[in-house]
Design a protein around this motif. Structure first.
Motif, short mmCIF file in Angstrom:
data_model
loop_
_atom_site.label_atom_id
_atom_site.label_comp_id
_atom_site.label_asym_id
_atom_site.label_seq_id
_atom_site.Cartn_x
_atom_site.Cartn_y
_atom_site.Cartn_z
N GLU A 267 1.84 6.95 -6.65
CA GLU A 267 0.87 7.98 -7.01
C GLU A 267 1.39 9.38 -6.69
OE1 GLU A 267 -2.91 7.01 -5.29
OE2 GLU A 267 -3.08 5.25 -6.60
N ARG A 268 2.01 9.51 -5.50
CA ARG A 268 2.53 10.82 -5.12
C ARG A 268 3.62 11.28 -6.09
NH1 ARG A 268 5.67 11.61 -0.35
NH2 ARG A 268 4.62 9.89 0.64
N GLU B 239 2.38 1.80 -3.40
CA GLU B 239 1.37 2.34 -4.31
C GLU B 239 1.13 3.84 -4.03
OE1 GLU B 239 0.43 1.20 -6.95
OE2 GLU B 239 -1.22 2.55 -7.46
N SER B 240 1.11 4.20 -2.75
CA SER B 240 0.88 5.62 -2.43
C SER B 240 2.07 6.47 -2.88
CB SER B 240 0.58 5.81 -0.94
OG SER B 240 1.76 5.79 -0.18
N ALA C 177 0.84 -1.21 0.00
CA ALA C 177 0.00 0.00 0.00
C ALA C 177 0.87 1.26 0.00
CB ALA C 177 -0.92 0.00 1.22
N TYR C 178 1.97 1.20 0.77
CA TYR C 178 2.89 2.34 0.84
C TYR C 178 3.55 2.57 -0.51
CZ TYR C 178 6.70 5.25 2.75
OH TYR C 178 7.59 6.25 3.00
#
Lengths: 306, 136
Positions: free
Chosen positions: A124-125, A120-121, A117-118
């Motif tokens: 995106e960032r 992926e974030s 999840a990290y």
């Protein structure tokens, strides 16, 4: 968390020597990186920063002296050390034929602690397209991709070699933000080398200055600043050599007005300059860049023996 | 709360934060009881080490300018005027030194510099007066 709490330092390098053929790259280096700090390694190109980092990663073996990372020798226990360490190299060596998504999947396979999840974030960032090939990315995007791969398993130690080198302001912003976020997490440590001294000044707790394979000093940024002063002075005489002052490291200017970067406490320097008949126009704390230039810049050194 | 950090300035960054918070309070842009950003939030916003922000907050707290309520954030102190006369003097002296140096560089005499200062003061008074008229 508790097993690391007993350790005072994450990295300990003692009397490390490295020669490449005739060239003395490291001439007896000692550094100690305490846990939970941002540690900035500064020095000119060729000063030995990358060579030192390669020893910490275990990709170079100590010719003499010792290197300990989390109390272990990174050459003898590479897996144990590298699993706790995120690394962004200066040339971000990710295979050019891979797509961003593939590079993420490939790196993930090596790290049990990978946080999907990290990752992926971060992707995106950083606005990275999963399907883009690494070789088509801009310099800044490549750096962000390398940073994602270094951060996504949340390593307790992050090592960055010249992370901002040659990057545009947006990519530099992301790199600095990653450093700030990393160390904001309790107990995580960042070691980074940089020649961008205003960035080091922003984020570093401790700074080591390397010059010609030796550590000139290693101390907290606060203490470096507290023991140096910068005076802008004016004098009666139109010409002549630079004014003298105890602790003077570097004088620049000419004619009547001179800027003096000195070792010493600011008020004492001010008093001393006044006692010597100089009019003190400004007295302040030098930036890290001023201290660096005064101490190691070639050809700009004032002849105070060191 | 908008702060500006300049690492090239030389003044330690925690002191830059401290001085700017003091100015914001002195100029009324931060009022007693206002909440400050978290250490992490401000560090990320300014792209500086969280320890530096923590140090600035800690020293402002020791000076009685800020108060930290355990687990509930950091606030501007409501206990009277927290800036002592002496602290104000130190802040102003720093500015006065810069002004004196600048004036000297430009070849201004003390009297001319003082009359400029007087003019700036009058302008500021007039502005405050206008502000009061504007608010119903």
């Amino acid at each position: 968390m508790t097993e690391a709490a007993g350790l005072e330092s994450v990295i300990e390098v003692r009397d490390l020597v490295r020669k490449f053929r005739r060239k003395q790259a490291l001439a007896g280096v000692d550094i100690t990186v305490p846990r939970g700090v941002v540690y900035g390694l500064v020095g000119e190109n060729g000063a030995g920063k990358t060579t030192l980092l390669k020893h910490i990663l275990g990709s170079l073996r100590a010719q003499s002296g010792s290197v300990r990372v989390f109390g272990m020798d990174p050459v003898k226990e590479p897996v144990a050390v590298l699993s706790q360490l995120g690394y962004l190299s200066e040339d971000r060596d990710i295979p050019g034929w891979m797509r961003v998504g593939e590079a993420i999947g490939y790196t993930q396979a090596f790290y049990p602690g990978w946080d999907e999840a990290y990752a992926e974030s971060l992707r995106e960032r950083f606005e990275l397209d999963e399907r883009a090939k690494i070789k088509t990315l801009s310099r800044g995007e490549k750096a962000k991709c390398g940073l994602l791969l270094a951060l996504a398993y949340r390593p307790p130690l992050l090592v960055l070699d010249e992370p901002s080198s040659g990057l545009d302001p947006s990519a530099r912003h992301d790199i600095l933000e990653a450093i700030v976020r990393t160390v904001a997490d309790e107990g995580r440590t960042v070691l980074f080398s940089s020649h961008l001294l205003d960035e080091v000044e922003r984020v570093a707790d401790v700074v080591a200055m390397i010059h010609r394979g030796k550590v000139v000093f290693e101390e907290s940024l606060d203490s470096i600043k507290a023991r140096h002063g910068r005076l802008l002075v004016s004098r009666e005489e139109e010409d002549g050599p630079a004014p003298e002052l105890p602790g003077l490291l570097h004088a620049s200017g000419g004619g009547r007005e001179w800027t003096l970067v000195c070792e010493g406490e600011l008020d004492a320097l001010r008093t001393e300059a006044t006692a010597r008949g100089l009019l003190v126009l400004e007295a302040d704390t030098p930036s890290l860049e001023d201290v660096f230039l005064a101490r190691v810049a070639p050809g700009k050194r004032k002849g105070t023996a060191s | 709360m908008k702060l500006h950090i300049n690492p090239k300035e030389g003044k330690p960054i925690y002191r830059q934060i401290m001085d700017q918070v003091k100015y914001l309070i002195a100029s009324g842009r931060l009022s007693p009881g206002d909440e400050l950003p978290t250490v992490r939030g401000l560090a990320q916003d300014l792209l500086i080490n969280p320890n530096t922000v923590a140090r600035a907050y800690r020293e402002l707290e020791q000076a009685g300018i800020l108060v930290t309520r355990q687990g509930a954030g950091t606030y501007v102190s409501t206990q009277g005027t927290p800036l002592s006369r002496e602290a104000c003097g130190r802040l102003l002296l720093e500015r006065a030194r810069a002004l004196a140096a600048e004036a000297w560089h430009l070849g201004y005499r003390l009297e001319d510099t003082l009359s400029l200062l007087r003019r700036a003061h009058e302008e500021q008074q007039a502005e405050q007066h206008n502000d009061k008229e504007d608010t119903p």
